[in-house]
Write an enzyme that holds these catalytic residues in place. Sequence first.
Site, PDB file in Angstrom:
ATOM      1  N   ASP A  76      48.271  47.578  43.694  1.00 48.36           N
ATOM      2  CA  ASP A  76      47.334  46.564  43.177  1.00 48.36           C
ATOM      3  C   ASP A  76      47.079  45.441  44.173  1.00 48.36           C
ATOM      4  OD1 ASP A  76      47.388  47.964  40.723  1.00 48.36           O
ATOM      5  OD2 ASP A  76      49.174  46.852  40.118  1.00 48.36           O
ATOM      6  N   HIS A 122      42.145  52.041  41.400  1.00 52.91           N
ATOM      7  CA  HIS A 122      41.565  51.041  42.297  1.00 52.91           C
ATOM      8  C   HIS A 122      40.368  50.443  41.584  1.00 52.91           C
ATOM      9  CE1 HIS A 122      43.961  52.489  45.567  1.00 52.91           C
ATOM     10  NE2 HIS A 122      43.452  53.691  45.473  1.00 52.91           N
TER      11      HIS A 122
HETATM   12  P1  GDP Z   1      44.295  48.496  44.462  1.00 52.50           P
HETATM   13  O1  GDP Z   1      44.917  49.495  43.557  1.00 52.50           O
HETATM   14  O2  GDP Z   1      45.165  48.127  45.611  1.00 52.50           O
HETATM   15  O3  GDP Z   1      42.906  48.845  44.864  1.00 52.50           O
HETATM   16  O4  GDP Z   1      44.194  47.161  43.647  1.00 52.50           O
HETATM   17  P2  GDP Z   1      43.407  46.814  42.303  1.00 52.50           P
HETATM   18  O5  GDP Z   1      42.389  47.766  41.946  1.00 52.50           O
HETATM   19  O6  GDP Z   1      44.421  46.438  41.297  1.00 52.50           O
HETATM   20  O7  GDP Z   1      42.646  45.526  42.829  1.00 52.50           O
HETATM   21  C1  GDP Z   1      43.026  44.316  42.587  1.00 52.50           C
HETATM   22  C2  GDP Z   1      42.006  43.526  41.794  1.00 52.50           C
HETATM   23  O8  GDP Z   1      41.621  42.430  42.572  1.00 52.50           O
HETATM   24  C3  GDP Z   1      40.690  44.221  41.456  1.00 52.50           C
HETATM   25  O9  GDP Z   1      40.268  43.745  40.194  1.00 52.50           O
HETATM   26  C4  GDP Z   1      39.725  43.751  42.546  1.00 52.50           C
HETATM   27  O10 GDP Z   1      38.374  43.713  42.131  1.00 52.50           O
HETATM   28  C5  GDP Z   1      40.226  42.378  42.790  1.00 52.50           C
HETATM   29  N1  GDP Z   1      40.095  41.875  44.143  1.00 52.50           N
HETATM   30  C6  GDP Z   1      40.241  42.527  45.331  1.00 52.50           C
HETATM   31  N2  GDP Z   1      40.154  41.640  46.343  1.00 52.50           N
HETATM   32  C7  GDP Z   1      39.956  40.419  45.778  1.00 52.50           C
HETATM   33  C8  GDP Z   1      39.816  39.092  46.301  1.00 52.50           C
HETATM   34  O11 GDP Z   1      39.883  38.848  47.486  1.00 52.50           O
HETATM   35  N3  GDP Z   1      39.653  38.096  45.372  1.00 52.50           N
HETATM   36  C9  GDP Z   1      39.608  38.303  44.029  1.00 52.50           C
HETATM   37  N4  GDP Z   1      39.442  37.267  43.219  1.00 52.50           N
HETATM   38  N5  GDP Z   1      39.754  39.535  43.511  1.00 52.50           N
HETATM   39  C10 GDP Z   1      39.922  40.573  44.373  1.00 52.50           C
END
Ligand code: GDP
Length: 426
Positions: free
Chosen positions: A12, A40
């Site tokens: 995440d 993701h």
């Molecule tokens: P992954 O499994 O590593 O892709 O992580 P997630 O899908 O859980 O992504 C993390 C969350 O953070 C998602 O809701 C993204 O849209 C959001 N996100 C990613 N980068 C950023 C950022 O720089 N700022 C904010 N506010 N949200 C972000």
Amino acid sequence: MVKAVVGANWGDEGKGKITDMLAEHTDIIVRFQGGANAGHTIKNHYGKFSLHTLPSGVFYNHTTNIIGNGVALDISKLIHEIESITSQGVPAPNILVSDRAQIVMSYHILLDQYEEERLGGKSFGSTKSGIAPFYSDKYAKIGFQVSELFDEALLAEKVQRVCELKNAMLEHLYHKPLLEGPQILQELHRYRDMIAPYVADTASFLQQAIKDGKTVLLEGQLGTLRDPDHGIYPMVTSSSTLAGYGAIGAGVPPYEIKQVITVCKAYSSAVGAGEFVTEIFGGEADDLRKRGGDGGEYGATTGRPRRMGWFDCVASKYGCRLQGTTDVAFTVLDVLGYLEEIPVCVGYEIDGAVTTEFPTTAGLKKAKPVYETLPGWKCSITGIRNYGELPQNCRRYIEFIESQIGYPITMVSNGPSREDIIYRHP
Ligand code: GDP
């Protein structure tokens, strides 16, 4: 040129966003491990999507998206996910599925549920997607490889073998309904018909692509701390989350991986059980959880509220080291703008001694975080595109963490969209 996008921590971290962003200049995106047990989240001009199986490059016309041999392939979920993105206006993506990928069967999901039930309070916090039973079967050599779907004689013989084994457990350990051979065979036939249009020798495809000078991005799931060898065993996932495994799970030579982009979130979060030294609780955690990510820190697959914590330099330094990091993408920094002061964990105190080395699980159980507190910047940083325009305390936070973990932060993400990125040139 092959690069990998992987996580430094518990998952995440924002890998989906970074992959979606980098996919603009990438020809081929490959998922190389894991299954539909984590997701993701991606936000772009088509909308907001939660991908569990599809590579995060599916939103572009020019990309080929590969499900590599290392993946736990849930065929119904894959097909459902393709339908769900195209029904939201995304053009039909170009998808190839490795003929060596193995298939998550309905009994894997059932066995996962039965085992969680059996363990009760002592469970491993499984998402019950069948991942652990799937990988157990793969290594016990009773899994079904995609290529095998097209060999009727082999299927019939193997189904019988699988039923014998599984039914012994179902009857005597779980006291649950038994598997029936004809039904399992039917399930396999259904999968064969669904997956047939996508099947390819993806390792050969990748070899040719690399020869032709194409760019390939290996997309990891979860993060270092969930790796079965190097993570917080046993609260880990069942396939390696490391960039090094990308070579195996995609079928490319290890020396072709020239860039490893390790994604680190500006604070910590974890879904499910396991050691988490910088975890915070109560109102402090709620404040961060509701502001975190894009719309709060809740699991993309499970909807579970994520456990929250401050940035952990010990875990992240270790996480980056095991990935073989060349670049750190530092994400979700924008949500910290509400804090007066921000604690950062710079060491673990274990039995009275402070260390900056990440210990094995027994050591983690005893570890207490040693914090340094940095001043917050108390403003929004959304929309900023140049590093120099970030508030001084914000740059100080980034540079402090960079010096603690010892890997260059070359990208800073300050929002969920593709455009919300600040490149830092060394
Ligand atoms: P992954 O499994 O590593 O892709 O992580 P997630 O899908 O859980 O992504 C993390 C969350 O953070 C998602 O809701 C993204 O849209 C959001 N996100 C990613 N980068 C950023 C950022 O720089 N700022 C904010 N506010 N949200 C972000």
